[in-house]
Design an enzyme around this catalytic site. Structure first.
Site, mmCIF file in Angstrom:
data_model
loop_
_atom_site.group_PDB
_atom_site.id
_atom_site.type_symbol
_atom_site.label_atom_id
_atom_site.label_comp_id
_atom_site.label_asym_id
_atom_site.label_seq_id
_atom_site.Cartn_x
_atom_site.Cartn_y
_atom_site.Cartn_z
ATOM 1 N N GLU A 47 2.457 -5.105 0.642
ATOM 2 C CA GLU A 47 1.398 -4.496 -0.165
ATOM 3 C C GLU A 47 1.598 -4.936 -1.609
ATOM 4 O O GLU A 47 2.568 -4.552 -2.258
ATOM 5 C CB GLU A 47 1.444 -2.974 -0.083
ATOM 6 C CG GLU A 47 0.406 -2.292 -0.967
ATOM 7 C CD GLU A 47 0.572 -0.793 -1.066
ATOM 8 O OE1 GLU A 47 0.170 -0.223 -2.102
ATOM 9 O OE2 GLU A 47 1.115 -0.184 -0.116
ATOM 10 N N ARG A 51 -1.159 -2.811 -9.991
ATOM 11 C CA ARG A 51 -0.583 -2.130 -11.154
ATOM 12 C C ARG A 51 -0.283 -3.089 -12.294
ATOM 13 O O ARG A 51 -0.026 -2.656 -13.416
ATOM 14 C CB ARG A 51 0.693 -1.396 -10.744
ATOM 15 C CG ARG A 51 0.455 -0.296 -9.728
ATOM 16 C CD ARG A 51 1.750 0.385 -9.337
ATOM 17 N NE ARG A 51 1.543 1.350 -8.271
ATOM 18 C CZ ARG A 51 2.490 2.103 -7.738
ATOM 19 N NH1 ARG A 51 3.741 2.003 -8.190
ATOM 20 N NH2 ARG A 51 2.222 2.946 -6.768
ATOM 21 N N THR A 75 -3.067 0.084 -4.708
ATOM 22 C CA THR A 75 -3.519 0.666 -5.975
ATOM 23 C C THR A 75 -4.944 0.213 -6.307
ATOM 24 O O THR A 75 -5.276 -0.104 -7.448
ATOM 25 C CB THR A 75 -2.566 0.347 -7.143
ATOM 26 O OG1 THR A 75 -1.207 0.396 -6.685
ATOM 27 C CG2 THR A 75 -2.701 1.378 -8.252
ATOM 28 N N LYS A 135 -2.562 7.144 3.890
ATOM 29 C CA LYS A 135 -1.293 7.047 3.180
ATOM 30 C C LYS A 135 -1.000 8.412 2.568
ATOM 31 O O LYS A 135 -1.859 8.980 1.887
ATOM 32 C CB LYS A 135 -1.369 5.990 2.079
ATOM 33 C CG LYS A 135 -0.090 5.921 1.236
ATOM 34 C CD LYS A 135 -0.136 4.818 0.199
ATOM 35 C CE LYS A 135 -0.858 5.245 -1.050
ATOM 36 N NZ LYS A 135 -0.615 4.300 -2.185
#
Length: 216
Positions: A47, A51, A75, A135
């Protein structure tokens, strides 16, 4: 793809690779050697978060240069980013929370969406759209294993990938839960090792995590 088909694709991804390293790229030069170090240790699903400013280009580079890896985007916060990671070639999309916009986009997305939740109400929000895979974030802050056990009662058929605060010494306990399909975290590629370009340590940590799964 339909939501059902994407749910099946998520299940297949995590059945093959239940460890999900959560990676924030700080230097372009780290992208390929970091991925190679993880893969050498047996971790082949990644993943790549948004960010940092390099997240999008890292996804595109890995899809182009390391086609055997399964590369997802993390994100993802809004519809603009959702489309951008699709254009970059992401094979799955992970969000830190739920919005109507993101959940709607995931319904007919060409790749699976794993929406983030922290509460029962957020699960219900996704449940209303038809989602059954989430998640849990930030997992340890939200109650961790105890929260997941509690969710298993009212949410039969829902499965989770907890992320946030999980370490190598707790991953087996998480994966022992019936409603956990995978575990995400940063322990396989700690920042200090990445900053030092210590790829051997990252391969060793990855291999040790994979070995724990095989011992279950």
């Amino acid at each position: 793809m339909s939501l059902l088909e994407n749910t099946q694709r998520l299940d297949a991804i995590f059945a093959k690779a239940p460890l999900l390293p959560v990676i924030s790229i700080q230097r372009e030069a780290d992208i390929l050697p970091l991925a190679d170090a993880l893969a050498e240790g047996g971790v082949t699903t990644l993943e790549i978060t948004l960010r940092t400013a390099l997240g999008m280009s890292a996804i595109a580079l890995l899809r182009r240069e390391r086609p055997t890896l399964c590369v997802g985007a993390g994100t993802v916060l809004d519809g603009r980013q959702f489309q951008s990671v699709l254009d970059a070639g992401a094979q799955f999309i992970v969000t830190p929370g739920c919005t109507d916009e993101l959940l709607t986009l995931g319904l007919e997305s060409p790749v699976p969406l794993l929406p983030g939740i922290a509460t029962a109400s957020e699960i219900l929000m996704g449940y209303r759209f038809g989602y059954r895979r989430f998640k849990l974030f930030p997992a340890e802050v939200c109650g961790g294993i105890q929260a997941l056990r509690a969710f298993s009662g009212p949410f039969a058929g829902v499965r989770f990938c907890p992320t946030g605060g999980i370490r190598q010494d707790s991953l087996v306990d998480y994966l022992a839960l019936d409603n956990v399909m995978g575990v995400g975290g940063t322990w396989m590629a700690p920042r200090a090792a990445v900053e030092a370009a210590d790829w051997q340590t990252i391969s060793r940590l990855s291999a040790a995590s994979v070995a724990l799964l095989q011992e279950r």
